[in-house]
Design a protein around this motif. Structure first.
Motif: not given
Ligand SMILES: Nc1ncnc2c1ncn2[C@@H]1O[C@H](COP(=O)(O)OP(=O)(O)O)[C@@H](O)[C@H]1O
Ligand SMILES: [Mg+2]
Lengths: 222, 826
Positions: A126, A184, A187-189
């Motif tokens: 990732d 990023a 935000r994703e987690h």
């Protein structure tokens, strides 16, 4: 998610007692992001350490995800960190003896999870280091090391992320890339973020800003 | 976290970092040294036993006076599966033609000797091992053959029996070393037929048994229970008394070397562990930050040590076994009598000791990692809070002390070493504290770079103390290995100089003295000593009668009371005697005085002022103990447990006993022909044997000392490299500030020169003192003077080595760009 009540920290120096943090109170909602800014020496790192339960305040209290940190002993605080907290440091703090993958596996291994290796590999992919799994820290550039550190910070899905000058040791371009990645992932987690920096551009990417001067809160835009 | 997996992974990586390699190397060396020495010592021990049974001629003996031992003593041996042999010793006149000679005769059965070999020279003068004399045969020694004017192949007569001389006796097993060797050996069948062994003869009857150890033990307890009144047991321990000393000294040397190697390794382990812990601190802080508990961290470290230690100890044990095999080559002939199997128990115990050394010395610095604060991830300089007193720091001392106690095999060696090293530690601490104070006082007047270097010593006061202490202790160990050990060995070899007496003469009468002197002079004999000898019985102590039954059967004291007591006298204290209490009776003494050997004082619980009553034929003397002597029984001189004052001694019926050294190419045949009443005892073969033992054991010891020394130097260099490494940061800083290499070198040289010189001097003094104590209390050598000049030179050399090692270590660091160091911190 995180709240501090009248946090003070005093240390005994060669010239007597020094108050480096003076009755700081704050609270952060779940999923929110807070930037702590201030000049060098203003007490940012000290505050971060207290919020994360790495150190004990001289007075005041911290509650992290409902856990009253000052009422837990060091071992119990360690368990809280293991479960709920991720860290990113200015000087990366990867273990030099471990390769990238093993560094990222650490928090999972501490929890005793069996899928550590796969999870680590996927998070490293990732952050764009899927091909560097077996490289050691000294074989990686500063930016790459910090990306490994980010992977390590997020790999176990923490609820809170503490970052102390995450771009402080990096040049501007690399720093920008790393902070893009940080936000990023955040935000994703959907992680709650507490970020320390004297870089106002970086701080501006947080929802809220707290300014320290000489250990005191001089601005809080909550 | 699975601590075991984590430990294994850390170990793999960190091995390449160096600290763990140093740790492992130190451990391998320690275990190797302990294994080699332990195995060697146990094989030497086996050899002592074997050689003693050879001297005795069996594994156990029973001797009876005047009456033969009952048949049951033979049948019991057979019942227990032991082989046995009977022999009889008696005095008789041996005839050949018109000549005769009064001789000590031993008659033996066909199974003689059970242990060891009977060595004889045949007609051609060739030495070989021979079977027991058959009926009608005899062996005789050179003196008898000379007096009788006969040679091998001729005949002689004893008790009316005609016997053919089958060989000249070189050595015949069957008695304690200094008991009178038989001069004629014959078969018991002939002796019995001649009627020489009838009732009233002054013969002594002996049975020797040999076989498995436990069967011998069973036989001993049976014999003790069934012992006739006049009989006593002779054990291997008695027979080996003389050789035992030599072996024991050798063994003590070996143990000393191994101990020092192990202690050096312990110091190296401690230093390496400390350095390792320092490097590990940040990692632990990060792990704590990520939520690892203290126990997980300690468990991980423990596993890591264990994973490191087990293979290192195995490797060390294997290496040690290999090394002792090499050392064994030096002593093969000497130890040839032992079976070829290598005992593995010493390797096993070395393995355990290795683990103990590692955990004992490495745990304290590593356990401190428990206390690393997670805040350290932000602030590198955050010192881990040092508890004022940490009981863990007693651990290395406890392990060191235990090691000294267990491995030394003797409390004296343990005590001397522990006291010596303890004194060095304390002295170092005191001297260093004083030096640091002094340096602070004069530092203003020193040039800049030097001041910086020396200021460092003061800044890290705790570390400086630890380093000087470790350095002084390891240098003491090195001094002991390199200087004291070899000089003690030299002193030991000098114990038996070339002119050591190799002949004893008994039965010399006062009126023969002039002729005796003159003949010896003509033969070129030297180192002649003559002492009067009167044989009596001990009757009373402090007016109270003593009887053999007052003492344990077979006890040394009981045997003394039962047997004859030989006393002598002399105006001056004889050589190899030392008065340790009271004063030597001069020629002007009024009452009867006696000077008693220390071992007798202890045996009979005597003190100055006690009285001893002795009977000589019709005469009784009651003498007061006025001095206590320590006698060097290994000196191959004539020595006595009791010496009377001269005035009272002269009044007793006496003969003279003499010892002297005769060059190898001279023979005493003319002397024994001219003075047939003399008993000549040739101790050349026993002397050769003791010299041989000393030579071989000291060769083996030199090898072990050398190995330990090499190990010690490696360990020291590793420790110094670590010390230099700690200066990385400062040197990088100086570099950044523009210091040139000359200034850097001055700073480092000044610092290390002070460290080295201080440690070297304290170590030299400590080693000298320990050497004196070792000589006196462990090796029992009088008049040992440590080579002070050599020690001084070694102290200087060690200061220079420390300086150069420091410089070399810093060189490497000074070569790396300062930014790298500053960035990556310690
Ligand atoms: N353990 C300590 N001992 C002494 N002074 C300290 C300690 N920790 C922090 N300080 C001092 O407190 C002040 C704040 O430090 P820090 O929190 O690191 O500031 P920042 O991270 O904002 O640069 C500094 O002046 C620092 O020197
Ligand atoms: Mg800071």
């Amino acid at each position: 998610m995180l709240s501090a009540e009248k946090l003070s920290k005093a240390v005994d120096g060669p010239d007597g007692r020094l108050l480096i943090l003076d009755e700081v109170s704050l609270s952060v909602e779940r999923g929110a992001s807070l930037a702590i800014v201030g000049a060098s020496g203003s007490g940012k790192t000290t505050l971060l350490g207290l919020l994360a339960g790495l150190d004990r305040p001289t007075s005041g209290s911290v509650t992290l995800a409902g856990e009253p940190l000052d009422r837990l002993d060091e071992e119990a605080r360690a368990r809280v960190r293991r479960r709920l907290v991720g860290f990113v440091f200015q000087s990366f703090h990867l273990l030099p003896a471990l390769n990238a993958e093993e560094n990222v596996m650490l928090p999972l291994e501490l929890e005793g999870r069996r899928d550590a290796r796969q999870r680590a590999a996927s998070v490293l992919a990732d952050v764009g280091l899927g091909k560097r799994l077996h490289h050691y820290p000294h074989q990686l550039s500063g930016g790459e090391q910090q990306r490994v550190a980010l992977a390590r910070a997020f790999v176990h899905g923490p609820q809170l992320l503490f970052a102390d000058e995450p771009t402080g040791n990096l040049d501007q371009r690399t720093g920008a890339a790393v902070s893009d990645l940080l936000f990023a992932l955040n935000r994703e987690h959907a992680t709650t973020l507490v970020l320390v920096s004297h870089d106002l551009d970086l701080a501006a990417r947080c929802a809220r800003l707290l300014r320290l001067r000489d250990g005191r809160v001089v601005e809080d835009d909550a | 976290m699975n601590p075991l997996v984590f430990a294994a992974r850390s170990l793999r990586r960190e091995f390449r970092h160096g600290e763990l390699a140093t740790l492992a190397a130190a451990l391998v060396l320690a275990v190797a040294a302990l294994t080699a020495v332990g195995t060697l010592a146990s094989r030497v021990e086996g050899a002592i036993l074997a050689s003693a049974t050879e001297l005795l001629g069996g594994d156990l003996g029973v001797v009876a006076r005047r009456t033969p031992l009952p048949e049951s003593f033979s049948s019991k041996a057979a019942e227990l599966g032991l082989s046995s042999s009977r022999s009889v010793e008696f005095s008789s006149v041996v005839f050949a033609g018109d000549k005769s000679q009064f001789s000590e005769v031993r008659s033996v059965d066909d199974s003689y000797p059970l242990r060891g070999a009977l060595l004889v020279k045949d007609a051609a003068g060739i030495q070989r091992s021979a079977p027991a004399p058959a009926s009608g045969q005899a062996y005789a020694d050179r003196a008898v053959l000379n007096t009788l004017g006969r040679s091998v192949g001729d005949h002689l007569q004893i008790g009316g029996r005609d016997l053919q001389i089958m060989g000249e006796i070189v050595s015949a097993p069957g008695g304690p070393v200094f008991q009178f060797a038989p001069t004629v050996l014959m078969n018991t069948v002939d002796a019995e037929a001649s009627g020489l062994l009838g009732t009233g003869s002054r013969a002594s009857f002996r049975i020797l048994v040999a076989g498995p150890l436990d069967a011998v033990g069973d036989y001993a307890s049976w014999a003790r229970a069934n012992l006739p009144a006049s009989a006593r047991l002779i054990t291997v321990a008695e027979a080996q008394a003389n050789l035992r000393n030599s072996f024991e000294r050798g063994e003590n040397f070996l143990r000393l070397a191994a101990l020092l190697a192990a202690l050096l390794a312990g110091i190296a382990v401690a230093l390496a562990a400390q350095r390792f812990a320092r490097r590990k601190t940040e990692e632990v802080a990060v792990l704590r930050c990520l939520g690892a508990s203290r126990n997980e961290i300690v468990l991980g470290l423990g596993f890591e040590l264990l994973l490191l230690a087990v293979p290192a100890c195995i490797l060390g044990a294997l290496l040690g076994l290999g090394m002792q095999e090499i050392a064994f080559v030096f002593a093969r002939e000497l130890l040839g009598a032992t079976s070829g199997t290598v005992p593995l128990a010493p390797a096993g115990s070395a393995f355990v000791v290795g683990l103990a050394v590692l955990f004992g010395f490495a745990l304290p610095p590593l356990m401190r990692l428990r206390d690393v604060e997670p805040m350290r991830v932000f602030r590198r300089d955050l010192q881990t809070r040092l508890r004022r007193f940490d009981a863990l720091y007693l651990l290395p001392f406890a392990v060191g002390g235990l090691l000294v106690l267990l491995e030394s095999g003797s409390t004296q060696l343990a005590g001397v070493l522990a006291a010596g090293l303890g004194a060095v530690a304390v002295a170092t601490w005191i001297v260093t504290v004083i030096m640091l104070k002094g340096l602070r006082a004069i530092s203003r007047r020193l040039p800049g770079a030097l001041r910086f270097g020396l200021a460092n010593l003061n800044r890290r006061r705790g570390l400086t103390l630890i380093q000087v202490g470790a350095l002084a202790l390891s240098l003491t160990a090195l001094d002991l290995l390199a200087v004291i050990g070899p000089s003690l060995l030299d002193r030991w070899r000098a114990d038996l100089p070339p002119d050591t007496p190799n002949y004893f003469v008994l039965n010399l009468q006062s009126d023969q003295r002039a002729e005796f002197d003159q003949r010896l002079q003509a033969l070129g004999a030297d180192n002649l000593s003559l002492l009067p000898l009167a044989a009596g019985k001990l009757v009373a102590i402090n007016g109270k009668n003593v009887r053999p039954s007052d003492f344990e059967p077979d006890s040394r004291a009981g045997n003394f009371v039962e047997g004859e007591v030989r006393v002598s006298w002399s105006a001056d204290l004889p050589p190899s005697n030392r008065v340790i209490d009271g004063r030597w009776p001069g020629a002007e003494s009024k009452g009867a005085e006696v000077s008693v050997d220390k071992s007798w004082i202890d045996l009979f619980h005597l003190g100055l002022g006690d009285t001893i009553t002795l009977r000589f034929a019709e005469q009784e003397i009651t003498a007061t103990v006025t001095s206590v002597r320590e006698v060097d029984w290994d000196s191959f001189r004539v020595n006595f447990f009791m010496m009377l004052d001269q005035v009272h001694g002269e009044s007793l019926p006496h003969s003279l006993i003499s010892s002297f050294h005769l060059p190898a190419d001279k023979a005493l045949s003319d002397l024994s022909r001219a003075m047939p009443n003399l008993s000549l005892i040739d101790v050349n073969s026993i002397l050769d044997r003791v010299r041989d033992i000393i030579g071989r054991v000291s060769a083996a010891v030199t090898w072990v000392l050398g190995f330990s020394l090499a190990a010690g130097i490696l360990v020291l260099l590793a420790a110094l490299a670590a010390t230099a490494e700690e200066r990385r940061f400062e040197i990088a800083l100086l570099r950044t500030l523009g210091a040139n290499s000359g200034q850097l070198n001055a700073a480092v040289l000044g610092e290390f020169a002070v460290l080295g010189l201080l440690a070297g001097l304290v170590a030299a003094a400590g080693a000298a003192g320990t050497g004196i104590a070792l000589a006196r209390n462990v090796f029992r050598m009088a008049e040992y003077a440590p080579p002070l000049l050599q020690l001084g030179l070694v102290a200087l050399a060690s200061a220079i080595i420390v300086m150069l090692a420091g410089l070399a270590g810093t060189r490497r660091i000074a070569g790396t760009p300062p930014m790298l160091v500053l960035r990556h911190g310690t």
